[in-house]
Scaffold this motif. Structure first.
Motif, short mmCIF file in Angstrom:
data_model
loop_
_atom_site.label_atom_id
_atom_site.label_comp_id
_atom_site.label_asym_id
_atom_site.label_seq_id
_atom_site.Cartn_x
_atom_site.Cartn_y
_atom_site.Cartn_z
N SER A 163 0.82 -1.20 0.00
CA SER A 163 0.00 0.00 0.00
C SER A 163 0.86 1.26 0.00
O SER A 163 0.56 2.23 -0.71
CB SER A 163 -0.93 -0.01 1.22
OG SER A 163 -1.70 1.17 1.29
N ASP B 36 -3.35 -0.74 -4.69
CA ASP B 36 -4.71 -0.81 -4.14
C ASP B 36 -4.84 -2.20 -3.52
O ASP B 36 -5.05 -3.18 -4.23
CB ASP B 36 -5.72 -0.60 -5.26
CG ASP B 36 -7.16 -0.60 -4.77
OD1 ASP B 36 -7.36 -0.64 -3.54
OD2 ASP B 36 -8.07 -0.60 -5.61
N LEU C 109 -6.11 0.01 3.98
CA LEU C 109 -6.18 -1.36 3.49
C LEU C 109 -7.64 -1.82 3.46
O LEU C 109 -8.31 -1.80 4.49
CB LEU C 109 -5.35 -2.29 4.38
CG LEU C 109 -3.88 -1.91 4.56
CD1 LEU C 109 -3.21 -2.87 5.55
CD2 LEU C 109 -3.15 -1.90 3.24
#
Length: 298
Positions: free
Chosen positions: A43, A48, A71
């Protein structure tokens, strides 16, 4: 290809670490475990990230609340409690004071977790398969099936496992294998060639302070990183794995992926937080990382 990465995280841990701040104990609570640390670094690099994870019992409830908002979590509520540990780092080195193991998943929970991981991996296009810290949480054979089903449906699979879990995943045909030299038997060169011989696009064997070995096609390469003073070597290998997955998701050239991986691992060991680091800092450091053929002199 988008920069999406799915991370298979069976039974993430509740971690409690005691630090020393101005002579007084300072207690930190975090979500942890291999998959969580990998997800954090991926991340930070810009991926993504989606976690396919199980949560159960009091520990699972707390772990779920501690996972960073950046997250995305596809959670599976289970009866089996998550594991937890307490580490004392007041003297500098980590000392484990207590470990509570995660409980085994039931047959129905395993079916639901497999389905969740399969769909999220296929949707993302790149998946990291991590393991729980404790044995017995799930059968090792699940890694072979999941690897084969994901790669068979066009997903790029990165595995960071050891022992029988690695053997099972290896037989499923992963795209990338990352393993520590402490987790293989015999000579790293022979082990790396064996792992790469069945079709893995990249095999990376990390070797602590020594340059990592990379097996890519017929080439054997080394990743040479700048010399940095380590604070905590835990989590460096997971940061390497995260960068490998991010590089695949971002469709970067192989040399750039390897430099990024080396930088992520090197920078992480200068920090107290596992799987942490600034993505821009990792990219800056990667400019100083050298990827060379094994026989080439610096």
């Amino acid at each position: 290809m988008t920069d999406a990465v799915a991370v298979f995280v069976p039974a993430p841990d509740l971690t409690m670490t005691i630090e020393n701040v101005d002579g007084s104990p300072d207690i930190h609570l975090h979500a942890g475990g291999q998959g969580v640390w990998q997800a954090r670094m991926a991340s930070a690099l810009g991926a993504d990230v989606v976690l396919a994870a199980t949560f159960g019992g009091e520990t699972g409830h707390v772990v779920r609340t501690l996972i960073e908002p950046a997250l995305t979590v596809r959670e599976l509520a289970v009866a089996a409690r998550n594991g937890a540990y307490v580490h004392d780092r007041r003297e500098g080195e980590r000392e484990q004071l207590v470990r509570m193991n995660a409980e085994p998943l039931t047959r129905h929970e395993l079916d639901d977790l497999y389905e969740l991981a399969l769909i999220e991996g296929m949707k993302a296009g790149v998946a990291i398969l991590s393991g729980p810290q404790d044995d017995g949480v799930l059968p090792d054979s699940l890694y072979r099936r999941l690897t084969a089903d994901l790669t068979g449906n066009g997903c790029l699979v990165v595995v960071d496992l050891s022992g029988s879990r690695l053997a099972e995943a290896h037989s499923g045909g992963p795209t990338v294998i990352k393993v520590s030299d402490e987790e293989i038997d015999g000579d790293p060169l022979s082990a790396g060639r064996d792992l790469a011989s069945t079709g893995a696009r990249i095999v990376v064997i990390s070797r602590g302070a020594d340059p990592s070995l990379v097996f890519h096609g017929d080439e054997v390469l080394t990743i040479e990183v700048p010399s940095l003073e380590p604070v905590d070597t835990s989590g460096g290998g997971d940061s390497i794995t995260a960068a490998l997955a991010y590089g695949l998701a971002a469709d970067l050239p192989i040399p750039e992926i390897l430099r990024l991986a080396g930088a992520a691992g090197a920078l992480n060991v200068t920090r107290h937080g596992l799987g942490t680091g600034d993505g821009a800092a990792v990219r800056h450091l990667s400019e100083r990382v050298r990827v060379r053929p094994l026989a080439e002199e610096p």
